[in-house]
Design a protein around this motif. Structure first.
Motif, short mmCIF file in Angstrom:
data_model
loop_
_atom_site.label_atom_id
_atom_site.label_comp_id
_atom_site.label_asym_id
_atom_site.label_seq_id
_atom_site.Cartn_x
_atom_site.Cartn_y
_atom_site.Cartn_z
N GLY A 1 8.29 8.40 80.44
CA GLY A 1 7.38 9.47 80.85
C GLY A 1 7.24 10.61 79.88
O GLY A 1 6.90 11.72 80.30
N VAL A 2 7.47 10.37 78.58
CA VAL A 2 7.37 11.47 77.62
C VAL A 2 6.24 11.27 76.62
O VAL A 2 6.13 12.04 75.66
CB VAL A 2 8.72 11.68 76.87
N GLY A 3 5.41 10.25 76.81
CA GLY A 3 4.21 10.11 75.98
C GLY A 3 4.22 8.98 74.97
O GLY A 3 3.30 8.89 74.16
N ALA B 1 16.20 -6.64 61.09
CA ALA B 1 15.11 -6.92 60.15
C ALA B 1 13.81 -6.26 60.60
O ALA B 1 12.99 -5.86 59.77
CB ALA B 1 14.93 -8.43 59.99
N ILE B 2 13.61 -6.15 61.92
CA ILE B 2 12.44 -5.43 62.44
C ILE B 2 12.59 -3.94 62.14
O ILE B 2 11.64 -3.27 61.70
CB ILE B 2 12.30 -5.64 63.96
N LEU B 3 13.79 -3.41 62.37
CA LEU B 3 14.04 -1.99 62.12
C LEU B 3 13.80 -1.64 60.66
O LEU B 3 13.23 -0.59 60.35
CB LEU B 3 15.48 -1.63 62.49
N SER B 4 14.24 -2.50 59.75
CA SER B 4 14.13 -2.19 58.32
C SER B 4 12.68 -2.16 57.85
O SER B 4 12.38 -1.61 56.80
CB SER B 4 14.93 -3.20 57.49
N ARG B 5 11.79 -2.76 58.62
CA ARG B 5 10.37 -2.79 58.26
C ARG B 5 9.54 -1.83 59.11
O ARG B 5 8.31 -1.89 59.09
CB ARG B 5 9.84 -4.23 58.40
N SER B 6 10.22 -0.96 59.84
CA SER B 6 9.53 -0.03 60.73
C SER B 6 10.08 1.38 60.54
O SER B 6 11.17 1.57 60.01
CB SER B 6 9.72 -0.45 62.20
N THR B 7 9.31 2.35 61.00
CA THR B 7 9.76 3.74 61.01
C THR B 7 10.00 4.16 62.45
O THR B 7 9.13 3.98 63.30
CB THR B 7 8.70 4.67 60.38
N VAL B 8 11.20 4.69 62.71
CA VAL B 8 11.58 5.07 64.07
C VAL B 8 11.32 6.56 64.28
O VAL B 8 11.73 7.39 63.47
CB VAL B 8 13.06 4.76 64.34
N PHE B 9 10.63 6.89 65.38
CA PHE B 9 10.41 8.28 65.75
C PHE B 9 11.00 8.49 67.15
O PHE B 9 10.71 7.72 68.07
CB PHE B 9 8.92 8.63 65.76
N GLU B 10 11.80 9.54 67.29
CA GLU B 10 12.46 9.81 68.56
C GLU B 10 11.64 10.81 69.37
O GLU B 10 11.33 11.90 68.90
CB GLU B 10 13.87 10.34 68.36
N PHE B 11 11.34 10.45 70.61
CA PHE B 11 10.61 11.31 71.54
C PHE B 11 11.62 12.04 72.43
O PHE B 11 12.62 11.45 72.84
CB PHE B 11 9.66 10.50 72.40
N ARG B 12 11.35 13.29 72.70
CA ARG B 12 12.28 14.11 73.49
C ARG B 12 11.73 14.36 74.90
O ARG B 12 10.52 14.31 75.11
CB ARG B 12 12.48 15.47 72.80
N PRO B 13 12.63 14.63 75.86
CA PRO B 13 12.16 15.02 77.20
C PRO B 13 11.24 16.23 77.11
O PRO B 13 11.43 17.12 76.26
CB PRO B 13 13.45 15.35 77.96
N ILE B 14 10.24 16.29 77.97
CA ILE B 14 9.27 17.37 77.95
C ILE B 14 9.91 18.64 78.51
O ILE B 14 10.54 18.62 79.56
CB ILE B 14 8.03 17.01 78.77
N GLU B 15 9.74 19.74 77.80
CA GLU B 15 10.27 21.02 78.27
C GLU B 15 9.56 21.44 79.56
O GLU B 15 8.37 21.15 79.75
CB GLU B 15 10.07 22.10 77.20
N GLY C 1 12.64 16.68 85.50
CA GLY C 1 13.55 16.40 84.39
C GLY C 1 12.93 15.93 83.09
O GLY C 1 13.49 15.09 82.40
N GLY C 2 11.77 16.47 82.74
CA GLY C 2 11.18 16.11 81.45
C GLY C 2 10.36 14.85 81.47
O GLY C 2 9.88 14.39 80.43
N ASP C 3 10.15 14.25 82.65
CA ASP C 3 9.35 13.04 82.80
C ASP C 3 7.98 13.43 83.33
O ASP C 3 7.81 13.70 84.52
CB ASP C 3 10.06 12.08 83.76
N VAL C 4 6.99 13.46 82.45
CA VAL C 4 5.65 13.91 82.85
C VAL C 4 5.04 12.95 83.86
O VAL C 4 4.36 13.37 84.80
CB VAL C 4 4.74 14.05 81.62
N ARG C 5 5.28 11.65 83.69
CA ARG C 5 4.70 10.69 84.63
C ARG C 5 5.17 10.98 86.06
O ARG C 5 4.38 10.97 87.00
CB ARG C 5 5.09 9.27 84.23
N LYS C 6 6.45 11.26 86.22
CA LYS C 6 6.96 11.56 87.56
C LYS C 6 6.42 12.90 88.06
O LYS C 6 6.17 13.07 89.26
CB LYS C 6 8.48 11.55 87.56
#
Length: 421
Positions: free
Chosen positions: A49-51, A140-154, A192-197
């Motif tokens: 629920g954070v986008g 091997a999937i991770l090494s070919r991808s860029t990881v972006f971390e999403f945070r709980p919504i304020e 709790g930072g979950d926009v969907r809820k």
């Protein structure tokens, strides 16, 4: 209105996305990548629920690639193969963009089947996961991808989305909706930072409120309290948040912060988890308090036993006592470090033998020049101590235990310094 409100109000532009300013504010790397139109393989990691899904859909809409969507909870190997079979066909001559939600549910073989095609660029992968990708996604999937971390919504950002959701409901129902003071803020905080809820709660609040004589609705704070889903208090006991809460509990106690300790303990208990904090408090008593206050383990064990017998909600009382005791106790990890270093030597193959005087033998072979076990019984000597070798020969001068800088251990050190001279 058959679709959930969260889907009906889904953002159509990057600027409408709630939160994630660390990724999507102007000039931030992910936004710059999206605006360039050259989309690499991406993995979005964060709670529900954070986008993550919203952003993946926005990105897909900005490309000319053929879009396919799969969910890891239901996707089969045949589904993946069917997409791979579309590579280099007329319908996908500009390439394929695969949005794979909940990728952690795909097994290793299923993930590997994508590897060749995301490497050569025939398929661009955008995957999302609620679990730590470094544990659940094939390397091997991770090494070919860029990881972006999403945070709980304020909460303030969530409240903004809640307000917009009430406006959307007002338009759809063609009926005025009024809010008691604090309703939007409460829903934004409680979910709790979950926009969907948060948005689901908005819809429930509106549908649960009767139309008044003037043809409108007044959503009260009481209704919001009854319907808000407290997602901050709920978590998957096998997921990241479970371990994050236990880690936060231990680090707060180690850092001597009783307020944070009871907060994280409360979150675990509010989620109905009794066993995990009991086990962790017992570990903390030995790992972080240890020799600085050896009686702590005894007291904590008594509190844990009481909690297990009482059950929730009363179990919170002895467990809070244990958490506060540990947080306010002096700290020492000397015994913890000692056993770790000793076991590291054992794993390295050191110390496989025993000094002769420690063995349970009373017979010497003919080849042994010095006969007899030669063990000296410490209780036969002054102060119940006599110097002799206890460690194996290859470790005989090793020091594992170092006295901590606390009153209890320093008193023991002074005693043995005097005896051993």
């Amino acid at each position: 209105m058959s679709a959930p409100l969260a889907d009906r109000i889904r953002p159509q532009t990057l600027d409408e996305v709630v939160g994630q300013t660390h990724l999507l504010a102007p000039g931030k790397p992910l936004r710059t990548i999206i605006e360039s139109g050259q989309i690499p393989n991406l993995i979005f990691y964060g709670p529900s629920g954070v986008g993550k899904t919203t952003l993946a859909r926005l990105i897909a809409g900005q490309t000319n690639k053929k879009l396919y969507k799969l969910n890891g909870t239901s996707a089969s190997t045949a589904d993946i193969k069917a997409i791979i079979d579309q590579v280099n066909t007329i319908s996908s001559y500009q390439g394929i963009l695969l949005y794979l939600d909940e990728i952690q549910y795909l097994n290793k073989k299923q993930q590997q089947s994508l590897l060749e095609h995301i490497e050569n660029g025939n398929i661009t992968l955008i995957a999302s996961t609620t679990e730590n990708p470094y544990f659940y996604i094939y390397n091997a999937i991770l090494s070919r991808s860029t990881v972006f971390e999403f945070r709980p919504i304020e909460p303030q950002e969530a409240a903004r989305a809640v307000t917009r959701a009430f406006q959307k409901m007002e338009e759809e129902l063609d009926s005025p909706i009024r809010l008691e003071e604090g309703v939007a803020e409460f829903i934004g905080q409680a979910c709790g930072g979950d926009v969907r809820k948060s948005l689901n709660t908005v819809e429930l609040c509106v549908l649960a409120t009767r139309v008044d004589e003037a043809g409108g609705r007044l959503v009260t704070l009481e209704t919001a309290r009854e319907l808000a889903q407290k997602s901050a208090m709920k978590y998957d006991r096998q997921g990241d948040e479970h371990y994050d809460l236990l880690s936060a509990l231990q680090k707060s106690i180690r850092g001597s912060d009783p307020d944070a300790a009871v907060h994280y303990l409360g979150r675990l208990l509010e989620a109905g988890d009794l066993l995990s904090p009991c086990r962790r408090l017992l570990v903390i008593a030995s790992e972080d308090i240890g020799m600085a206050y050896p009686l702590a383990i005894t007291i904590v064990k008594a509190c844990v036993d009481s909690a297990v017998q009482l059950g929730l909600p009363e179990a919170r009382i002895p467990l809070a006592e244990a958490a506060v005791l540990l947080a306010t106790s002096p700290k020492s990890n000397s015994s913890y470090m000692a056993i770790n270093q000793a076991m590291a030597d054992i794993r390295a193959g050191k110390g496989g033998t025993f000094p002769r005087q420690l063995q349970n033998k009373h017979f010497d072979g003919a080849e042994r020049e010095v006969k007899g076990q030669n063990y000296q019984y410490p209780h036969d000597f002054p102060n119940h101590y006599i110097k002799q070798q206890y460690l194996p020969d290859d470790l005989k001068d090793t020091v594992y235990y170092h006295y901590g800088e606390n009153k209890n251990e320093q008193a023991a050190k002074a005693y043995w310094d005097k005896i051993k001279k």
